[in-house]
Design a protein around this motif. Structure first.
Motif, mmCIF file in Angstrom:
data_model
loop_
_atom_site.group_PDB
_atom_site.id
_atom_site.type_symbol
_atom_site.label_atom_id
_atom_site.label_comp_id
_atom_site.label_asym_id
_atom_site.label_seq_id
_atom_site.Cartn_x
_atom_site.Cartn_y
_atom_site.Cartn_z
ATOM 1 N N ASP A 166 0.849 -1.174 0.000
ATOM 2 C CA ASP A 166 0.000 0.000 0.000
ATOM 3 C C ASP A 166 0.890 1.231 0.000
ATOM 4 O OD1 ASP A 166 -2.221 -1.546 0.087
ATOM 5 O OD2 ASP A 166 -2.423 -1.482 2.268
ATOM 6 N N THR B 289 -11.868 -1.199 2.997
ATOM 7 C CA THR B 289 -10.904 -1.582 1.966
ATOM 8 C C THR B 289 -11.259 -2.965 1.441
ATOM 9 O OG1 THR B 289 -9.099 -0.266 2.912
ATOM 10 C CG2 THR B 289 -8.487 -2.072 1.456
ATOM 11 N N TRP B 290 -11.332 -3.074 0.120
ATOM 12 C CA TRP B 290 -11.619 -4.345 -0.543
ATOM 13 C C TRP B 290 -10.406 -4.744 -1.362
ATOM 14 C CZ3 TRP B 290 -15.063 -4.870 -5.488
ATOM 15 C CH2 TRP B 290 -15.124 -6.219 -5.869
ATOM 16 N N ASN B 291 -9.764 -5.829 -0.963
ATOM 17 C CA ASN B 291 -8.665 -6.387 -1.741
ATOM 18 C C ASN B 291 -9.265 -7.254 -2.841
ATOM 19 O OD1 ASN B 291 -6.610 -5.163 -0.279
ATOM 20 N ND2 ASN B 291 -6.505 -6.847 1.196
ATOM 21 N N THR C 46 -10.417 1.476 -1.674
ATOM 22 C CA THR C 46 -10.640 2.010 -0.329
ATOM 23 C C THR C 46 -11.590 3.191 -0.393
ATOM 24 O OG1 THR C 46 -8.445 1.347 0.455
ATOM 25 C CG2 THR C 46 -9.568 3.063 1.702
ATOM 26 N N ASN D 154 -11.298 -10.686 2.598
ATOM 27 C CA ASN D 154 -10.671 -9.707 1.715
ATOM 28 C C ASN D 154 -11.316 -8.334 1.790
ATOM 29 O OD1 ASN D 154 -13.035 -10.544 0.531
ATOM 30 N ND2 ASN D 154 -12.202 -10.622 -1.559
ATOM 31 N N SER E 267 -6.634 -3.095 -4.966
ATOM 32 C CA SER E 267 -7.433 -2.802 -3.775
ATOM 33 C C SER E 267 -8.211 -1.513 -3.978
ATOM 34 C CB SER E 267 -6.542 -2.691 -2.534
ATOM 35 O OG SER E 267 -5.666 -1.599 -2.645
#
Length: 739
Positions: free
Chosen positions: A53, A238-240, A248, A207, A246
């Motif tokens: 990140d 936050t979604w990976n 956010t 995730n 990703s």
């Protein structure tokens, strides 16, 4: 919106989230309130951004490779010193000085002697987005992971910014763990504060990370009758999407009720009015500020060397309320008897909207034997603000008159030693300001840091900006709009030489600019404020020299030149048109900075920040606000020559309980308190201390004592009738529980 409704909704929501969270989660991360192994100084040195990140504009550099002098205040350090708001954090840097904070309604500061527009909030960034613009009130730190002071002009990357440097706040985002922390504080003047931080994950592969951060605070003050209430809520998701992509989203919501407090009055004959006496009117009610902000970011790593960071931000702010304010010179009764303050009255209704979109590509490649680390990006933004002011101001005090000759209701008189509030009805104000301004801009920037040899690196960069201003005077009949535009290129160059594995020498030069609001007597937009900055220095990584010591040390010498400063336009044609400004002022700041952040393996930590700053005007002009004559060599307002901040702490065992003890001091030298006048604020030195114990795992109890020796001091001023007093000795007891 009623703050009680907001408070109850927030507390209920937080309680429900916490209860649901505790029932559904199957494992919890252990929170160590005191951890002797924490080493947030080395973490800052070793940070790498490209493959994980990363943050906008930062690049893939370690501490020793950067060609600028920066300070990063990590979350653990901010908590150690007991910092609750942005002012507390910025006080830790000797390069930063407080400026006029508009009666306590916003953050205002200078870096290396230079501030932006003294009549507007200072610009700062949140995750690289400009969030200092607008009128959302002073910034709380509850949702902040770190505070960065990036010294020198950064227009080559960030675009339009403040002349002395840039402050960037990094927010708390999901860490993909199950964790809850709650904190409660009770302090002097009935301060009550609650904080919550809840994290969890969702999805079949966990995730999706969610983080809910919020606070509520209410407090009285050492200033009689002054009461504040604040509430904030800062959720993020936050979604990976994949291992390389990703998304956010973050929400910022803050609502505050703050009485407008211009501080104390000073007279050469009578000194300062009592710091306990509020010279406003409680009956005016508090000023209400509100901010609703959204940030959305997407990061994609193409491979180990290249990544894309893109995002959009939207932020609305508002400020509304009444204020009785200390009057100036020929209208100020305090100068007659040292007892009676005369005031005037204003109603304000401000609001703003800010939108920004950006995209940045970062990576590295080789051309023959040369390694390149490249940043390339573009952004667009639009800032709209509306200022509406009504004002009632009494006439000047007649020559030879005494306080007994003045009509108390007309001059809104108040005895500062025996104040009786609510004696007079709220005056009926008349038109003063009704203005709307729209600033739009687009920019393209690049930065390339090139490894010439194993030890020598050079940095080249620049930014091209195209911006436009629409200024509408709504008081005119009919309303008139002036549209102007400009372009600007801001270069940067730098070099860093690694003397050995733990010591580097660097030098850099950069140019910056800042748009200026308003127009001259002909209706033309002011030219941008221009900054030229050069610095050189040494950086050391202590872990390269000691087995049991880590941290960073920086020694810097700098010079910053500024032009196009707004001054009063005393040309005959401008005087005939009224009181106007134009861009003719010049100033220079030179100095030396020494910053150290040291940690030992046995739990001792030490922070030192010292700055010598010689900031002065370089030409003679009348001041833009009052018309007083500025002479060559006059100092800049609220800029001390010497400033020092020290913090030290030690982790140890108190029986079977982990414990920590520490303290610090701040020294701020004498500084000018009113541009163009011979009024100086006295120097001051204050001390603070804290102690913390952890009776059992996850629970920490802490006591803070600020201004231990009850020093009387003044933090900043705009003029001799608007001086902000510092707080007397203050106690705070905090309990936190994490599970």
């Amino acid at each position: 919106m009623n703050i009680q409704t907001i408070k109850h909704a927030l507390l209920t929501t937080t309680a429900i989230c916490a209860a649901s969270f505790s029932l559904t989660t199957h494992s919890f991360a252990t929170a160590q309130a005191i951890d002797a192994d924490t080493d947030y100084g080395t973490e800052a040195i070793e940070e790498i951004f490209v493959t994980g990140d990363r943050r906008a504009y930062q690049g893939n550099f370690n501490f020793l490779e950067d060609t600028a002098s920066n300070q990063k205040l990590e979350f653990e350090f901010l908590r150690e010193v007991g910092a609750l708001n942005l002012n507390d954090a910025l006080d830790l840097s000797a390069s930063v000085a407080r400026q006029n904070n508009f009666g306590g309604l916003w953050n205002s500061f200078s870096i290396r002697g230079f501030s932006g527009d003294i009549n507007l909030p200072s610009g700062f960034l949140v995750n690289g987005f400009n969030a200092g613009r607008g009128f959302g009130g002073p910034r709380d730190l509850v949702g902040i992971e770190s505070v960065e002071i990036l010294k020198g002009p950064r227009s080559a990357l960030f675009g339009r910014g403040e002349p002395g440097g840039t402050v960037n706040l990094t927010t708390k985002r999901p860490q993909f763990e199950d964790r809850v922390e709650v904190r409660a504080t009770y302090g002097s003047w009935d301060q009550v504060r609650f904080e919550g931080d809840v994290q969890t994950t969702f999805g079949s592969n966990e995730n999706v990370g969610v983080r809910l951060v919020g606070f509520y605070e209410e407090a009285d003050s050492f200033r009689e009758t002054v009461e504040t209430e604040r509430v904030g809520f800062y959720p993020s998701v936050t979604w990976n999407v994949t291992d390389d992509t990703s998304l956010t989203y973050e929400l910022e919501y803050t609502y505050q009720e703050i009485p407008f407090d211009r501080g104390v009055v000073f007279s050469e004959e009578f000194g300062f009015s009592p710091r306990r006496t509020f010279t406003g009117e409680p009956g005016d009610g508090p000023v209400e500020t509100e901010v609703i902000g959204h940030q959305f970011e997407v990061q994609h790593n193409f491979n180990d060397n290249w990544s894309l960071l893109a995002g959009v931000g939207y932020r609305e702010t508002s400020l509304e309320g009444n204020a009785s304010e200390n009057n100036f010179g020929g209208r100020q009764a305090y100068f007659l008897d040292g007892q009676t303050v005369s005031r005037f009255f204003r109603f304000r209704d401000f609001d703003s909207e800010y939108f920004v979109a950006r995209a940045e590509l970062a990576g590295e490649f080789n051309t023959g034997p040369l390694r390149h680390r490249l940043l390339f990006g573009a952004d667009i933004d639009r800032f709209d603000n509306r200022l509406f002011i009504l004002r009632f101001r009494p006439p000047g005090i007649p020559a030879g008159a005494t306080v007994a000759d003045l009509d108390p209701a007309t001059y809104l008189l108040l005895d500062v030693f025996n104040p009786v509030y609510g004696q007079f009805p709220i005056p009926t104000p008349g038109p003063n300001t009704d203005r709307e301004e729209k600033l739009t801009g687009a920019g393209i920037y690049f930065q390339d840091q090139i490894d010439i040899t194993d030890r020598l690196q050079i940095r080249l960069g620049g930014r091209f900006d195209d911006f436009e201003q629409d200024l509408t005077n709504l008081r005119a009949n009919p309303a008139s709009t002036i549209t102007t535009s400009d372009t600007r290129f801001s270069p940067q160059v730098g070099a860093v030489y690694a003397i050995n594995d733990g010591l580097s020498f660097y030098a850099s030069y950069g140019e910056g600019f800042r748009q200026q609001t308003g127009s001259d007597f002909e209706g033309n937009q002011f030219a941008p404020n221009i900054t030229d900055s050069a610095e050189l220095g040494f950086k050391a990584d202590l872990s390269a020299y000691f087995d049991d010591v880590s941290g960073a040390v920086t020694l810097t010498a700098f010079q910053v030149d500024q032009s196009n400063i707004l001054v009063n336009d005393d040309r005959p044609e401008a005087v005939a048109a009224g009181f106007f400004s134009f861009t003719a002022g010049e100033a220079r700041s030179r100095g030396i900075e020494f910053d150290a952040n040291v940690f030992t393996d046995d739990g001792f930590s030490f922070w030192l920040s010292y700055a010598y700053t010689d900031a002065e005007f370089r030409n003679s002009n009348p001041d833009a606000d009052f018309g007083a004559q500025i002479e060559v060599g006059d100092p800049l307002i609220n800029s001390p020559e010497h400033q020092l901040n020290i913090q030290a702490s030690k982790n140890f065992q108190l029986g079977s309980w982990p414990a920590q003890f520490g303290g610090g001091m701040q020294h701020t030298g004498e500084r000018l308190g009113w541009t163009g006048f011979d009024f100086f604020l006295p120097s001051f030195t204050t001390f603070r201390a804290f102690a913390q114990i952890e009776p059992f795992e996850g629970l920490a109890v802490r006591l803070d004592v600020d201004n231990i020796f009850n020093e009387t001091f003044y933090t900043n001023s705009f003029a001799d009738v608007w001086v902000e007093p510092g707080a007397p000795r203050r106690f705070r007891l905090t309990a936190s529980y994490a599970f």
